[in-house]
Design an enzyme around this catalytic site. Structure first.
Site, PDB file in Angstrom:
ATOM      1  N   ASP A 445       0.825  -1.206   0.000  1.00  0.00           N
ATOM      2  CA  ASP A 445       0.000   0.000   0.000  1.00  0.00           C
ATOM      3  C   ASP A 445       0.861   1.260   0.000  1.00  0.00           C
ATOM      4  O   ASP A 445       1.943   1.298   0.586  1.00  0.00           O
ATOM      5  CB  ASP A 445      -0.886  -0.001   1.257  1.00  0.00           C
ATOM      6  CG  ASP A 445      -1.606   1.321   1.447  1.00  0.00           C
ATOM      7  OD1 ASP A 445      -2.514   1.610   0.646  1.00  0.00           O
ATOM      8  OD2 ASP A 445      -1.245   2.075   2.375  1.00  0.00           O
ATOM      9  N   GLU A 500       1.274  -0.379  -5.159  1.00  0.00           N
ATOM     10  CA  GLU A 500       0.291   0.670  -5.429  1.00  0.00           C
ATOM     11  C   GLU A 500       1.043   1.966  -5.733  1.00  0.00           C
ATOM     12  O   GLU A 500       1.407   2.720  -4.841  1.00  0.00           O
ATOM     13  CB  GLU A 500      -0.636   0.864  -4.228  1.00  0.00           C
ATOM     14  CG  GLU A 500      -1.761   1.852  -4.513  1.00  0.00           C
ATOM     15  CD  GLU A 500      -2.475   2.320  -3.260  1.00  0.00           C
ATOM     16  OE1 GLU A 500      -3.681   2.595  -3.340  1.00  0.00           O
ATOM     17  OE2 GLU A 500      -1.818   2.439  -2.204  1.00  0.00           O
TER      18      GLU A 500
END
Length: 799
Positions: A445, A500
């Site tokens: 993330d 990401e």
């Protein structure tokens, strides 16, 4: 206040029938009792007395030897030779040899770095930035050399969880904690009646505190399994009780705000034993993004066991081959969606025990599903009671000090990736989830936030290479990403890493030894944003070229995961594609035995087309957030109370309701609702990819993007895709080009009544090709292309 993806939410402080899920910051010396285990044992205090030594100098290993003489944003912090503390007398090589001999397996070793030059062959434009890239790779190689020299290699370095935190031997329990800012420390908990003078810890020169607790006289461990533990420290900020940084389980008692660390070491008969082998890495990655807590159809926090029994078979049936699980790492505030992590080595206790999580993963493996974990190494909760923030009373322990260590939008702390012990902590964390829980890889993330000192905030990346390779690049963070990717792929060759990244960083998905960052896939985040932008326009203003450009605008040889929408678009404050298309009509006109509306007809047709063209052109993998496959009619709204801002305004809450924090799978399963057709189409998409493997094919050719007809035609693999986005015009005898001659058949038709279509095509029809160049293709055939449909053709003799 916590900001989650741009939405301000307020911590909750009361919840009926469930443990509290709050964000709470501050220092506390209070001790709370769940239960007591008062067993007779010897108390081992070590050499240090019970009195705190105020003159103790707390210097972190990273501060002592790893701070550069001249710090520059474009220069790594590792400029001096590290002096690493020893956790035991034997060397890491000896330890690894012993482990290998005991297990009877070949040792796992991360291969040595290459020369990092292949990136210039892949992309000659990078040569203009070779100074930065060569420096970056030089710093990485230097790190690897230092880890080899002082830690016995990356394999040993990434096993920090075996030495730090709690470890048990036949003789007793050893607890170690890196807390260089503390002046004194003691281990407290249910086991010693929270007596801070009972178990005083000793400190070595690198700020590592340690204590050994011998077994009780009856041979039982000094700390019973399941009892609460904390470390009490005299810090520059005062007396502080903290959950151990390496804790493996953490729970929140009913009626309490802070979490409590749990000594988790179940007896052998209670430990889950994995029964099924991990699946091989799929060539075509089709990810079902899921959140265990909100995966029930009922307004509740769902469990690992229920997800295992109810949701995993659904994912398998839908045709996905991977499940990406969010919010696994413990987070004290439920509404953070798992992104404000407090205990990095502990699975979220809301959903069950570590053994139940293991059984979930094992069941997924039995079904042939790869299990990816949504791992958060980009930032951490700023909580001081139950998180890493101010752990040893200093601002610069695990994080950068001052503004650089704080993310103002996320309201969280930012790691110092130039710290040796932070590297040990994060690398070991990734290794822990792969080793202990058998996860098959990660979705990392917030990688964009890590790679740049501006964190990607208020920055519009245009693709100019100066945006990626300059003073605003955090080389320490990029080096960490290279390390963790090299460690993962070296020790677990079948493991998958997805990053990401919204910036489009060149070399992101190139192997580390070739000079890249090392991820297997990049999330193609621009696609979801583009669809939202397009859906705000009238049909007449949609541009076929604009759609194609966004879907295909990715770096050559770097694989992408495409998605039309993820959990981000499903959050309250945003809108899913289904909501953009059908809005409130979804609540009244989705019954198949009632008349539809033009908005519903348009929405169902375009929903299918958007998802298929995204899968067909957008990348080498595909992702869907649970429920979006059938156009889930509700947004995600975590339980929360009203929030009063400093200016006096009030943001209303939802009365701590779970009503919108669930997934209505029953709607997608109901054959009397139109949601069923969308779900069936999504399933057909997954099985089409399974049968034909078009996403991973090297062959991709766009033969037509007709702005007047609103038609897009392309080949992917052995398939021919025909999209007619026109709102009224259907085309008879529409000629489409193809690369191979022969007889074609329909293999997927969005207008099929099974998918909520109008049955305007004969799916048994055969289409024979004509020789002759057309749209740049050597052959062609004639089709009927109804308005707002997507049809996929394949050679009839395809096996």
């Amino acid at each position: 206040m916590v900001v989650i993806h741009g939405v301000s939410v307020t911590p909750r402080f009361t919840l009926p029938c469930r443990p509290l899920n709050t964000s709470f910051n501050g220092n506390s010396s209070l001790s709370f009792f769940l239960k007591k285990h008062l067993l007779s044992r010897k108390i081992f205090a070590g050499k240090q007395s019970a009195e705190f030594d105020s003159s103790s100098q707390a210097i972190a290993a990273s501060e002592k030897v790893l701070v550069p003489d001249n710090l520059d944003d474009d220069h790594s912090s590792f400029s001096q030779e590290p002096q690493i503390f020893n956790l035991e007398s034997q060397t890491m090589e000896e330890t690894q040899a012993l482990r290998t001999e005991e297990r009877g397996v070949r040792p796992r070793v991360v291969p040595s770095p290459g020369d990092g030059k292949k990136i210039y062959e892949i992309d000659p434009m990078l040569r203009s930035y070779s100074n930065h890239l060569d420096y970056r790779y030089g710093q990485y190689k230097r790190l690897r050399e230092e880890i080899d020299k002082y830690e016995g290699g990356l394999e040993a370095f990434s096993r920090g969880y075996e030495k730090l935190g709690f470890s048990r031997s036949d003789a007793g329990i050893t607890y170690r904690e890196w807390a260089p800012g503390a002046k004194a420390a003691s281990l407290i908990g249910d086991f010693n009646n929270w007596n801070s003078n009972a178990d005083i810890m000793t400190r070595n020169e690198f700020g590592v505190w340690e204590i050994f607790l011998p077994n009780n006289t009856d041979g039982s461990p000094a700390i019973p399994h399941g009892s609460r533990v904390k470390i009490r420290m005299d810090t520059p900020s005062g007396i502080k009780d903290s959950i151990p940084a390496w804790i493996k389980f953490s729970v929140q008692a009913p009626g309490e705000i802070p979490f409590n660390g749990i000594y988790y070491d179940p007896p052998e008969e209670e430990k889950y034993v994995f029964k099924h082998p991990q699946p091989k890495r799929p060539k075509s990655l089709r990810i079902y993004e899921a959140h265990v807590g909100m995966s029930s159809t009922e307004p509740m926090v769902n469990t690992y066991a229920n997800f295992r029994d109810d949701v995993l078979p659904r994912i398998k049936r839908l045709g996905y081959n991977a499940v990406q699980i969010m919010a696994i790492q413990e987070h004290s505030y439920y509404a953070s969606f798992g992104y404000h992590v407090t205990n990095f080595f502990a699975p979220s206790s809301r959903c069950g025990t570590p053994e139940e999580l293991k059984s979930l993963i094992d069941r997924a493996h039995e079904l042939g599903l790869v299990v990816l974990m949504d791992i958060v190494h980009s930032h951490a909760s700023k909580n001081t009671l139950d998180g890493l923030n101010m752990f040893d009373g200093t601002d610069a322990h695990y994080f950068h000090s001052g503004p650089r260590g704080y993310h103002w939008m996320w309201d969280s702390r930012l790691f110092n990736y130039g710290s040796w012990e932070v590297l040990r902590y994060l690398l070991s964390n990734a290794r822990w989830w792969l080793e202990e829980y058998k996860f098959d890889g990660f979705r990392f993330d917030g990688v964009t936030s890590m790679m740049y000192t501006h964190h990607g905030l208020s920055v519009g990346f245009t693709g100019n290479y100066t945006e990626y390779f300059g003073l605003e690049t955090d080389v320490d963070a990029v080096n960490y990403l290279m390390l963790v990717n090299d460690m993962i792929h070296g020790l677990y060759p079948e493991a998958i890493t997805v990053g990401e990244d919204v910036s489009g960083m060149p070399t992101f998905c190139i192997p580390v030894q070739d000079g890249g960052v090392g991820f297997d896939y990049r999330l193609h985040m621009a696609i979801a944003d583009k669809w939202i932008e397009i859906l705000k326009k009238r049909d007449e203003d949609w541009q076929m070229g604009d759609i194609i450009y966004t879907l295909t605008n990715r770096r050559w040889s770097e694989k992408c995961i495409a998605y039309a929408e993820s959990h981000d678009q499903a959050l309250v404050g945003d809108k899913t594609i289904a909501f953009w298309l059908m809005d409130k009509d979804m609540y009244d006109f989705m019954a198949v035995d009632r008349p539809s509306t033009p908005l519903i007809d348009r929405g169902i047709a375009l929903h299918k087309m958007i998802r298929l063209i995204t899968m067909g052109l957008g990348g080498e993998g595909y992702l869907n957030f649970m429920g979006n496959e059938f156009g889930h009619p509700e947004w995600i709204d975590f339980p929360r109370g009203e929030q009063r801002l400093s200016d006096g305004s009030v943001i209303p809450g939802n009365n701590f309701s779970y009503d919108k924090c669930r997934r209505r799978f029953d709607l997608g399963d109901a054959d009397y609702l139109r949601y069923r057709g969308l779900q069936e189409f999504d399933q057909a998409m997954q099985h089409l990819e399974e049968n034909y493997g078009f996403m991973t094919s090297d062959h991709q050719f766009i033969s037509r993007k007709d702005e007047a007809d609103r038609v897009i035609i392309f080949e992917r693999g052995d398939l021919v895709f025909v999209f007619n986005f026109h709102w009224t015009s259907s085309y008879f005898d529409y000629r489409i080009g193809c690369s191979k001659p022969g007889k074609y058949k329909i293999v997927l038709d969005s207008d099929d009544p099974m998918f909520g279509g109008f049955n305007r095509l004969d799916r048994k029809a055969e289409y024979f090709t004509y020789d002759g160049l057309y749209d740049g293709r050597p052959s062609s055939f004639m089709v009927y292309a109804p308005c707002r449909t997507a049809v996929v053709y394949a050679l009839a003799n395809h096996e």
